[in-house]
Scaffold this motif. Sequence first.
Motif, PDB file in Angstrom:
ATOM      1  N   UNK A 105       0.830  -1.209   0.000  1.00 60.50           N
ATOM      2  CA  UNK A 105       0.000   0.000   0.000  1.00 60.50           C
ATOM      3  C   UNK A 105       0.857   1.248   0.000  1.00 60.50           C
ATOM      4  N   UNK A 106       1.872   1.254   0.837  1.00 66.17           N
ATOM      5  CA  UNK A 106       2.757   2.418   0.932  1.00 66.17           C
ATOM      6  C   UNK A 106       3.467   2.674  -0.397  1.00 66.17           C
ATOM      7  N   UNK A 107       3.874   1.596  -1.061  1.00 71.04           N
ATOM      8  CA  UNK A 107       4.566   1.746  -2.343  1.00 71.04           C
ATOM      9  C   UNK A 107       3.611   2.316  -3.407  1.00 71.04           C
ATOM     10  N   UNK A 108       2.365   1.835  -3.417  1.00 73.16           N
ATOM     11  CA  UNK A 108       1.390   2.330  -4.391  1.00 73.16           C
ATOM     12  C   UNK A 108       1.135   3.816  -4.175  1.00 73.16           C
ATOM     13  N   UNK A 109       0.927   4.212  -2.920  1.00 73.88           N
ATOM     14  CA  UNK A 109       0.683   5.621  -2.595  1.00 73.88           C
ATOM     15  C   UNK A 109       1.844   6.483  -3.079  1.00 73.88           C
ATOM     16  N   UNK A 110       3.063   6.002  -2.829  1.00 73.34           N
ATOM     17  CA  UNK A 110       4.236   6.774  -3.226  1.00 73.34           C
ATOM     18  C   UNK A 110       4.341   6.887  -4.744  1.00 73.34           C
ATOM     19  N   UNK A 111       4.059   5.806  -5.455  1.00 74.74           N
ATOM     20  CA  UNK A 111       4.133   5.831  -6.922  1.00 74.74           C
ATOM     21  C   UNK A 111       3.084   6.778  -7.505  1.00 74.74           C
ATOM     22  N   UNK A 112       1.891   6.795  -6.921  1.00 71.52           N
ATOM     23  CA  UNK A 112       0.851   7.706  -7.414  1.00 71.52           C
ATOM     24  C   UNK A 112       1.284   9.148  -7.206  1.00 71.52           C
ATOM     25  N   UNK A 114       4.138  10.294  -7.190  1.00 70.78           N
ATOM     26  CA  UNK A 114       5.197  10.616  -8.149  1.00 70.78           C
ATOM     27  C   UNK A 114       4.679  10.634  -9.590  1.00 70.78           C
ATOM     28  N   UNK A 115       3.380  10.401  -9.769  1.00 66.20           N
ATOM     29  CA  UNK A 115       2.765  10.301 -11.098  1.00 66.20           C
ATOM     30  C   UNK A 115       3.278   9.089 -11.868  1.00 66.20           C
ATOM     31  N   UNK A 116       3.740   8.090 -11.152  1.00 66.30           N
ATOM     32  CA  UNK A 116       4.189   6.843 -11.781  1.00 66.30           C
ATOM     33  C   UNK A 116       3.001   5.878 -11.792  1.00 66.30           C
ATOM     34  N   UNK A 117       2.027   6.178 -12.638  1.00 63.76           N
ATOM     35  CA  UNK A 117       0.776   5.419 -12.614  1.00 63.76           C
ATOM     36  C   UNK A 117       0.958   3.987 -13.096  1.00 63.76           C
ATOM     37  N   UNK A 118       1.842   3.780 -14.063  1.00 66.94           N
ATOM     38  CA  UNK A 118       2.076   2.430 -14.578  1.00 66.94           C
ATOM     39  C   UNK A 118       2.658   1.538 -13.491  1.00 66.94           C
ATOM     40  N   UNK A 119       3.641   2.063 -12.733  1.00 65.57           N
ATOM     41  CA  UNK A 119       4.244   1.283 -11.658  1.00 65.57           C
ATOM     42  C   UNK A 119       3.229   0.975 -10.563  1.00 65.57           C
ATOM     43  N   UNK A 120       2.385   1.967 -10.254  1.00 68.15           N
ATOM     44  CA  UNK A 120       1.354   1.751  -9.242  1.00 68.15           C
ATOM     45  C   UNK A 120       0.384   0.658  -9.679  1.00 68.15           C
ATOM     46  N   UNK A 121       0.034   0.648 -10.967  1.00 64.47           N
ATOM     47  CA  UNK A 121      -0.889  -0.365 -11.464  1.00 64.47           C
ATOM     48  C   UNK A 121      -0.254  -1.751 -11.431  1.00 64.47           C
ATOM     49  N   UNK A 122       1.045  -1.831 -11.679  1.00 61.64           N
ATOM     50  CA  UNK A 122       1.729  -3.128 -11.620  1.00 61.64           C
ATOM     51  C   UNK A 122       1.644  -3.724 -10.217  1.00 61.64           C
ATOM     52  N   UNK A 123       1.844  -2.875  -9.220  1.00 61.67           N
ATOM     53  CA  UNK A 123       1.769  -3.370  -7.839  1.00 61.67           C
ATOM     54  C   UNK A 123       0.347  -3.792  -7.520  1.00 61.67           C
TER      55      UNK A 123
END
Length: 520
Positions: A105-112, A114-123
């Motif tokens: 969860x923490x990683x997804x929040x951080x990726x969002x 940072x506007x790293x939506x693709x990385x957030x979706x992968x997680x």
Amino acid sequence: MFSYIVIILCCVQFINAVALPKYISTSSHLNEYHENLVETDYYSPSKEVEVTLPSRLLKFSNPTPAPDIKPQILKEQLRQDRVPVTNKETQTTPMEYENPINKGLAEIVEEIRRHHFTEAQKILSGINFNDKIPDIVHQVYNNSMTNIDLLLDFGRNLTKTDVACSVLFALWNEMKVNGHRDVYKMIALVNAIESQLLNVNGSTELKNKAELVTNEGILDITSATVKILKAAMTSAPNNKSNTQARLLADSIFELDSNHKVFDEVIKNVANESFSEVSAIQIAQNLYSHVFISQAISGIQELFKKLEDSHNLDSPAVLNIAEYLKNLKNMPNYVNLSKPKKDAVDAMIQKMPLCARNLIFEPYVCIWNRGKSEYLYVAGSEFNRNEDKRSVFTRTTREAVGPGVWIVEKMGDEFFFQNKAYENEYLFAATGMHSKDSRFVHTWTEGGKVGKKSSWQIVLESDVCYLRNVNYDEYLFASDRQSGDKSRYVFTWIPKTSTREANFQWQIRKCDLSEILKKGL
């Protein structure tokens, strides 16, 4: 004495036989436990395990020294071999170990963030976090409106429709809970949800949830927009706040393909503004909208309000007629739906006769109700002088060529140009017939004679009154005749408002070809 020696020897024997082996065993276990700590996450090189033994037993101990492991080697070992220590009695993992769900969860929040939506979706795809989406959105939102666009972009960029909708639903809830009801943000959110639903073939449950959210959103959007547009009605169409309001109205108009939301908004705006703002100003603002259909919807609601209040004699009706004429003349009017065109035609037909003909007819004849005679311009034999041509009513009660007029409208003022005598306009002269009446002419030199040529129309049912703007005097047909076919027409100098039939006029449609055919 001997007995004391025996007792001492027995103690020594006891120590050698029992206590000392037990101590040595204990010390060995301590060393083993120390080694175990080194192999686990509990070991810290900066902390040492010290065991203090009674001084009387130190000389009997021979503990195995702790292994000499450098911190760097120890860290590497810990990275390579992370095996949690389990309590053999309770069989539980120590609480210090990181929960992989929370870490994800923490990683997804951080990726969002940072506007790293693709990385957030992968997680999100790697582990089923769908039930955690409200928590993710809550953390990213962080009670701040500035994060709405971030979450909107994230939702739009997700490839899985159900996940995207879950994000957008959670965002709506955050906006609602925090009281963040920015109308533009709400419109963007509703549009984003509806865009996602275009990809849904099944999933009735998802569609139902989306419909609930969008319906709630549209209600809030409608309420907020009505307040903004109503406030804008009090200012001129070119005012900055009014320009912004029109941009908002454009967004509302495009919110749904049938424009039902806009129609509901403009209906409420017209109703709520009607008692506070002049109908003329409301009409001006409604006409200023970009889209033809927008303007028609707004004008239709205003017209209905005037009709319901039995106020179709309002000066605003003349403005509405002019606006509808302009809209009908626009190139893309032909592309309007039939219901919209029918609504325009219905309004025109319901307008008072004078208003309708003044605006929509290219040529008109002006008929006096009291005398049942048409206004016309006499020949040169009646001229008072070279620059003025006399105006009468025709006692034969028929329309004649010099009695055909072309109407021009400028603002709320009207000008009447005679068709037979090109560029000659009806005006109230300086010269008076009596203390109560003023002559009316056309200007033979051509053109308008300032405000003397300007007339305002006062509607009353199927007739109207013509008021000269310069003198504030009403046109009327007198009892005095000039010859057997002409009657003098004057303006009434006392300025008193009169409702006598001689002051009442009808603006009638002229059949120019028929008049010319008769040679009248």
